[in-house]
Design an enzyme around this catalytic site. Sequence first.
Site, PDB file in Angstrom:
ATOM      1  CG  ASP A 161      40.452 -21.747  -7.545  1.00  0.00           C
ATOM      2  OD1 ASP A 161      40.350 -20.647  -6.757  1.00  0.00           O
ATOM      3  OD2 ASP A 161      40.422 -21.841  -8.742  1.00  0.00           O
TER       4      ASP A 161
ATOM      5  CG  ASP B  74      37.937 -16.466 -11.029  1.00  0.00           C
ATOM      6  OD1 ASP B  74      37.157 -16.197 -11.642  1.00  0.00           O
ATOM      7  OD2 ASP B  74      38.301 -15.550  -9.765  1.00  0.00           O
TER       8      ASP B  74
END
Length: 219
Positions: free
Chosen positions: A12, A14
């Site tokens: 991922d 953020d």
Amino acid sequence: MARKQFDLIVFDWDGTLMDSTSTIVTCIQAAARDLGLPVPDNRQAAYVIGLGLQDAMQAVLPGLEPKYYPHMVERYRYHYLTKDKGLTLFDGVREMLADLAQQGYFLAVATGKSRVGLNRALDAANLMSAFDATRCSDETFSKPHPAMLLELTRELGQDLRRTLMIGDTTHDLQMAINAGAAGIGVHYGAHSAPELQALDPLYIASSVPELHNWLSENA
């Protein structure tokens, strides 16, 4: 060192590689405030991080008239674009990615950001060439739908059973479960360790160096 479990490691963005959680929370709250809508608290705003932007706005303000969601998205983008140049990677990210690439792993990103947003972030972080493939929420289904992982493995010719998804939210871990991939949580981002632990990941790291160490020993 012999390869142990995985060939493809998907991150991922953020809250996992980029230290952006508090900025995203602030921008969601500012967008709601701009429109005179109920302002979500920090926990409510953090919970939707990782979803596609439209899905995130719908989740953080359920029951809102649909006509308001595009305006929320626009105001969020306005606030975020005034702040994103100041965002930085978590300490140790560059070293971890370079080490994993040197060891021969395929590296990818699966993110709730838009393609324009991810490319902007990768360019600012000088990581445009660090990943073998990337997938964004405006190109396919939003997390926790398995599409991002299905598409990344297909693009890179990899096996989901030898794919590891790493993220800071339950959306990331649920996507891994839905796709038949393994998952690791990091609790220095949006969701807490107990929330992540409920999805039974292989491991939960409290920092990037700790994550890097686990990967070196176990992946």
